[in-house]
Design an enzyme around this catalytic site. Structure first.
Site, short mmCIF file in Angstrom:
data_model
loop_
_atom_site.label_atom_id
_atom_site.label_comp_id
_atom_site.label_asym_id
_atom_site.label_seq_id
_atom_site.Cartn_x
_atom_site.Cartn_y
_atom_site.Cartn_z
N CYS A 126 4.74 -3.19 -1.73
CA CYS A 126 4.82 -4.34 -0.82
C CYS A 126 3.46 -5.02 -0.64
CB CYS A 126 5.39 -3.91 0.53
SG CYS A 126 4.78 -2.37 1.14
N HIS A 234 3.19 -6.83 6.92
CA HIS A 234 1.87 -6.35 6.49
C HIS A 234 0.90 -7.52 6.47
CE1 HIS A 234 3.57 -2.54 5.73
NE2 HIS A 234 3.51 -2.46 4.42
C1 2RA Z 1 3.85 1.55 3.10
N1 2RA Z 1 3.72 0.27 1.04
O1 2RA Z 1 3.69 0.48 3.71
C2 2RA Z 1 4.09 1.55 1.60
C3 2RA Z 1 5.48 1.96 1.25
N2 2RA Z 1 6.44 1.11 1.75
O2 2RA Z 1 3.84 2.66 3.64
#
Ligand code: 2RA
Length: 329
Positions: A126, A234
């Site tokens: 991601c 994120h």
């Molecule tokens: C996380 N990218 O954010 C990793 C797995 N989804 O923990």
């Protein structure tokens, strides 16, 4: 189109069902697949109830496409079995991403590489997807030399249990611990496990996957991945040095013109990307765009995206859409 969703009962699986419906993906038959303990569970899709089946039954059904979001070990064991049965697998785990003969795809960047022979296709991590979505068009014109990225990753990246634990902590409810520390009031510089070089697996995904997606090993990436107490989305602070000098207005123009990118950048009105704006959207949001005045040819920016959508479910479904549109399945 017979589609199998492996890991249908998980957090990403739930988002995949939502995105499949939103995008009206052409499904004649849907197989919802999960581990033994979930077989028989009923899930709803498009107003219809589906009973969850096991992996062996799903392989035998020979779906055209199987989208996996069930962890690396399940993918390592079962993706080859689906592929041998003629199914094209799109896998969201890290299991196949760096295999030389497997393609690592962000459709807006490199879907053109796909052929009928690709029976196991890897969905990038991601935090990699949102990074390369913003960097790819800039790299094309100004050629990256080095990227320094610090991530601020939501708890949803670890799964439902972690989100529930954070919510328990915020509510003062004692619940199962998914983290060694109270994540609801912490910033944890530890996403996934540590490797021998002192970086975590999450940081090394950011260091390795972009070169494969952009088909260029001439640039380097160093990362620090941090878990923060947000439920979704994120964020990334990115410092990128180019081989060539750039014009800031041109950087903004390129980003504005890139499909899948939304520029949110007006500090005077406190306009900048944040997880609450990115939530449940498929775009990658870019802001705080400014020249790094301490180093030549270097740019700072802030990138935010919904890690469960463009960071996982939507990117995988866009790969499936590409395969269908080009008659590759
Ligand atoms: C996380 N990218 O954010 C990793 C797995 N989804 O923990």
């Amino acid at each position: 189109m017979k589609l199998a969703l492996v890991g249908a009962t998980g957090m990403v699986g739930e988002v995949m069902l939502k995105v499949l419906k939103e995008r009206n993906f052409p499904i004649d038959e849907l197989l919802l697949v999960a581990s033994e303990k979930s077989i028989g569970k009923k899930l709803e899709f498009n107003g219809k109830k589906y009973e969850v089946i096991g992996l062996a039954e799903a392989v035998a059904a020979k779906p055209n496409i199987a989208i996996f979001s069930a962890g690396g070990s399940t993918s390592l064991e079962w993706a080859p079995k689906f592929a041998a049965a003629g199914t094209t697998v799109i896998d969201n785990s890290s299991a196949w991403r760096m295999e030389a003969d497997k393609k690592l795809i962000v459709p807006e960047i490199n879907a053109h590489l796909l052929t009928k022979d690709d029976k196991i296709i890897a969905n990038p991590n991601c935090s990699t997807i949102q990074l390369v979505m913003a960097l790819a068009p800039l790299h094309k014109k100004y050629k990256m030399k080095r990227v320094v990225v610090s991530t601020y990753q939501s708890v949803s990246g670890t799964g439902l249990k972690a989100v529930q634990q954070m919510e328990n902590e915020m509510a003062g409810v004692k619940g199962e611990m998914a983290y060694p520390y109270q994540i609801h009031k912490n910033a944890l510089p530890h996403c996934d496990v540590f490797e021998d070089n002192g970086y975590t697996k999450e940081e090394m995904k950011l260091a390795r996957e972009p070169q494969k997606i952009l088909d260029d090993s001439s640039f380097s990436v160093t990362a620090t991945a941090v878990r923060i107490p947000t439920a979704g989305g994120h964020s990334e602070a990115v410092n990128v040095q180019f081989e060539r000098d750039f014009d800031l207005a041109d950087i903004r123009r390129i980003l504005h013109e890139t499909p899948g990118i939304v520029v949110q950048d007006n500090p005077q009105t406190n306009t900048y990307p944040m997880p609450i704006y990115a939530n449940d959207k498929d775009d990658v949001f870019v802001g705080r765009i400014r020249r790094d005045e301490t180093q030549q040819n270097t740019l700072n920016m802030w990138i935010v995206s919904d890690n469960l959508r463009k960071g996982a479910a939507t990117n995988a479904i866009q790969i499936a859409e590409y395969l269908v549109s080009k008659d590759l399945v």
